[in-house]
Structure formats: structure tokens, C-alpha cells
Design a protein around this motif. Structure first.
Motif, PDB file in Angstrom:
ATOM      1  N   GLU A 142      56.916  81.334  -3.124  1.00 10.86           N
ATOM      2  CA  GLU A 142      58.325  81.577  -3.462  1.00 10.86           C
ATOM      3  C   GLU A 142      58.868  82.807  -2.738  1.00 10.86           C
ATOM      4  O   GLU A 142      59.999  82.800  -2.263  1.00 10.86           O
ATOM      5  N   LYS A 143      58.071  83.851  -2.635  1.00  9.49           N
ATOM      6  CA  LYS A 143      58.512  85.042  -1.900  1.00  9.49           C
ATOM      7  C   LYS A 143      58.696  84.725  -0.425  1.00  9.49           C
ATOM      8  O   LYS A 143      59.663  85.177   0.200  1.00  9.49           O
ATOM      9  N   ALA A 144      57.783  83.940   0.139  1.00 13.14           N
ATOM     10  CA  ALA A 144      57.896  83.546   1.549  1.00 13.14           C
ATOM     11  C   ALA A 144      59.155  82.711   1.772  1.00 13.14           C
ATOM     12  O   ALA A 144      59.857  82.887   2.779  1.00 13.14           O
ATOM     13  N   ARG A 145      59.472  81.842   0.823  1.00 14.59           N
ATOM     14  CA  ARG A 145      60.680  81.024   0.946  1.00 14.59           C
ATOM     15  C   ARG A 145      61.938  81.889   0.950  1.00 14.59           C
ATOM     16  O   ARG A 145      62.852  81.692   1.747  1.00 14.59           O
ATOM     17  N   LYS A 146      61.970  82.897   0.066  1.00 16.90           N
ATOM     18  CA  LYS A 146      63.133  83.786   0.002  1.00 16.90           C
ATOM     19  C   LYS A 146      63.262  84.621   1.281  1.00 16.90           C
ATOM     20  O   LYS A 146      64.365  84.857   1.767  1.00 16.90           O
ATOM     21  N   ILE A 147      62.146  85.064   1.820  1.00 20.65           N
ATOM     22  CA  ILE A 147      62.176  85.823   3.075  1.00 20.65           C
ATOM     23  C   ILE A 147      62.673  84.933   4.203  1.00 20.65           C
ATOM     24  O   ILE A 147      63.530  85.342   4.996  1.00 20.65           O
ATOM     25  N   ALA A 148      62.164  83.705   4.265  1.00 24.73           N
ATOM     26  CA  ALA A 148      62.593  82.770   5.317  1.00 24.73           C
ATOM     27  C   ALA A 148      64.093  82.476   5.206  1.00 24.73           C
ATOM     28  O   ALA A 148      64.788  82.385   6.223  1.00 24.73           O
ATOM     29  N   ASN A 181      66.770  83.251   8.078  1.00 27.57           N
ATOM     30  CA  ASN A 181      67.710  82.271   8.616  1.00 27.57           C
ATOM     31  C   ASN A 181      69.125  82.834   8.663  1.00 27.57           C
ATOM     32  O   ASN A 181      69.884  82.557   9.595  1.00 27.57           O
ATOM     33  N   PHE A 182      69.481  83.646   7.674  1.00 31.37           N
ATOM     34  CA  PHE A 182      70.792  84.303   7.719  1.00 31.37           C
ATOM     35  C   PHE A 182      70.837  85.298   8.881  1.00 31.37           C
ATOM     36  O   PHE A 182      71.842  85.393   9.592  1.00 31.37           O
ATOM     37  N   ALA A 187      63.136  82.862  14.654  1.00 35.11           N
ATOM     38  CA  ALA A 187      62.922  81.434  14.395  1.00 35.11           C
ATOM     39  C   ALA A 187      61.432  81.133  14.240  1.00 35.11           C
ATOM     40  O   ALA A 187      61.032  80.383  13.337  1.00 35.11           O
ATOM     41  N   GLU A 188      60.614  81.721  15.087  1.00 30.93           N
ATOM     42  CA  GLU A 188      59.170  81.498  14.995  1.00 30.93           C
ATOM     43  C   GLU A 188      58.586  82.090  13.719  1.00 30.93           C
ATOM     44  O   GLU A 188      57.665  81.520  13.127  1.00 30.93           O
ATOM     45  N   ARG A 189      59.141  83.198  13.252  1.00 31.56           N
ATOM     46  CA  ARG A 189      58.662  83.775  11.995  1.00 31.56           C
ATOM     47  C   ARG A 189      59.019  82.874  10.814  1.00 31.56           C
ATOM     48  O   ARG A 189      58.225  82.708   9.881  1.00 31.56           O
ATOM     49  N   VAL A 190      60.210  82.283  10.839  1.00 26.71           N
ATOM     50  CA  VAL A 190      60.588  81.330   9.796  1.00 26.71           C
ATOM     51  C   VAL A 190      59.576  80.184   9.760  1.00 26.71           C
ATOM     52  O   VAL A 190      59.125  79.773   8.688  1.00 26.71           O
ATOM     53  N   LEU A 191      59.192  79.702  10.924  1.00 26.10           N
ATOM     54  CA  LEU A 191      58.189  78.631  10.988  1.00 26.10           C
ATOM     55  C   LEU A 191      56.837  79.097  10.455  1.00 26.10           C
ATOM     56  O   LEU A 191      56.157  78.355   9.742  1.00 26.10           O
ATOM     57  N   ALA A 192      56.447  80.328  10.778  1.00 25.84           N
ATOM     58  CA  ALA A 192      55.179  80.871  10.270  1.00 25.84           C
ATOM     59  C   ALA A 192      55.190  80.950   8.745  1.00 25.84           C
ATOM     60  O   ALA A 192      54.145  80.811   8.108  1.00 25.84           O
ATOM     61  N   LEU A 193      56.375  81.132   8.178  1.00 27.38           N
ATOM     62  CA  LEU A 193      56.525  81.187   6.716  1.00 27.38           C
ATOM     63  C   LEU A 193      56.631  79.789   6.108  1.00 27.38           C
ATOM     64  O   LEU A 193      56.869  79.644   4.919  1.00 27.38           O
ATOM     65  N   GLU A 200      58.835  77.340   6.759  1.00 31.02           N
ATOM     66  CA  GLU A 200      60.192  76.854   6.534  1.00 31.02           C
ATOM     67  C   GLU A 200      60.769  76.419   7.880  1.00 31.02           C
ATOM     68  O   GLU A 200      60.138  76.580   8.917  1.00 31.02           O
ATOM     69  N   THR A 201      61.974  75.883   7.865  1.00 26.94           N
ATOM     70  CA  THR A 201      62.626  75.396   9.076  1.00 26.94           C
ATOM     71  C   THR A 201      63.751  76.344   9.486  1.00 26.94           C
ATOM     72  O   THR A 201      64.640  76.623   8.671  1.00 26.94           O
ATOM     73  N   PRO A 202      63.723  76.828  10.720  1.00 32.41           N
ATOM     74  CA  PRO A 202      64.821  77.701  11.166  1.00 32.41           C
ATOM     75  C   PRO A 202      66.106  76.910  11.378  1.00 32.41           C
ATOM     76  O   PRO A 202      66.060  75.745  11.781  1.00 32.41           O
ATOM     77  N   PHE A 203      67.223  77.560  11.063  1.00 28.61           N
ATOM     78  CA  PHE A 203      68.511  76.959  11.395  1.00 28.61           C
ATOM     79  C   PHE A 203      68.534  76.721  12.902  1.00 28.61           C
ATOM     80  O   PHE A 203      67.999  77.521  13.676  1.00 28.61           O
ATOM     81  N   HIS A 204      69.210  75.642  13.301  1.00 31.30           N
ATOM     82  CA  HIS A 204      69.234  75.351  14.731  1.00 31.30           C
ATOM     83  C   HIS A 204      70.510  74.632  15.166  1.00 31.30           C
ATOM     84  O   HIS A 204      70.541  73.972  16.189  1.00 31.30           O
TER      85      HIS A 204
END
Length: 157
Positions: A12-18, A22-23, A69-75, A77-81
Motif C-alpha cells: 500500500e505504501k508503494a502504491r501511494k508513492i507510485a 505519476n503526478f 517512469a522506471e521507478r513507478v514500474l519498479a514499484l 505500478e504503471t506510469p502515466f503515458h
């Protein structure tokens, strides 16, 4: 252990960070496009210096976009694109039709302030989650953006 993701962070923490990353990704994409527009359209006696400086800024920003974007993927989640995602989720507004050096630098200064504020919020979240990867990435960006902010504020004086 069941609530940990593949890099050992609480899911859940990783999701909030991702989500916050993304913002930031959205902010960086609009900032990047503003820089491109300034680079292409700047006019006047400062043209040569600012044209080159804006290119330096957008080149570094493109690298930062990729890292986020790559950090979002490491977490996990999917980066905005899409530009639609960026426009909807950015705290930075697109600036068009700017030819004046002062207006361009004022906009850059304002955009940097927004980026720094967002990055510090993410840094706090990452620290609280013991997410050293995100904290390190964002900390480096804060350092660079604070230095650029100071330089552009100095140019405006």
C-alpha cells in the motif's frame, strides 16, 4: 511478508508513492514541453544564451522523466503515458506563445518551485516507507532543481 511487494516495500505504501510519482511525472512532462517551447520560440538579445540553456534543461528533464517512469514500474505500478494523463494530473500549466526571455525564465522559476514542493512530499512518503530507491532518486532531483531555481531567480534580478 504477504503485504510486501517484490522489492520489499509495503504494497500500500508503494502504491501511494507510485501515485505521487505519476503526478511528478505529469509535472515533469509539462515542464519539459514548456522548456521545448521556450527553446524554439525565444527571441531577443538573450536568444543565444537562453536557447542553449533551455536545451540543457530539457535534456536533463527527459532523463528525469525516464527515471521516474522506471521507478513507478519498479514499484509495480504503471506510469502515466498519455498527454491527457499529464494535463489532468499536473500542477504545472502549459505555457504557449512565449517569446520574451523574462516571461520564459519566470515560468521556469515557477515550474521549478512546483516540482520542488512535489518532490519534497514524495521524499517524505519514501522516507516513511523506507523506500531508499525513491528517496535517493527524488533527493538528487531536489538538489538539482533547487540549484536551478536559485540560478534563474538570480537571472531575474
Amino acid at each position: 511478508m504477504a503485504n510486501l511487494n517484490l522489492i520489499g516495500l509495503e504494497t500500500e505504501k508503494a502504491r501511494k508513492i507510485a501515485e505521487q510519482l505519476n503526478f511528478l511525472l505529469s509535472d515533469l512532462q509539462i515542464y519539459y514541453q514548456n522548456l521545448r517551447g521556450f527553446h524554439w520560440n525565444i527571441q531577443g538579445p538573450e536568444f543565444f544564451d537562453l536557447h542553449q540553456k533551455f536545451e540543457e534543461l530539457y535534456t536533463v528533464t527527459a532523463e528525469q522523466i525516464d527515471e521516474i517512469a522506471e521507478r513507478v514500474l519498479a514499484l509495480e505500478e504503471t506510469p502515466f503515458h498519455s498527454f491527457e494523463d499529464y494535463i489532468i494530473n499536473s500542477g504545472i500549466k502549459a505555457k504557449t506563445g512565449v517569446h520574451d526571455a523574462k516571461v520564459a525564465v519566470e515560468t521556469i522559476s515557477s515550474n521549478l518551485k512546483n516540482l520542488i514542493i512535489r518532490e519534497k512530499e514524495i521524499l517524505k512518503l519514501a522516507s516513511d516507507a523506507q523506500d531508499e530507491g525513491t528517496a535517493s532518486l527524488v533527493s538528487d532531483m531536489i538538489k538539482m532543481h533547487e540549484k536551478n531555481s536559485w540560478m534563474y531567480r538570480a537571472w531575474l534580478k
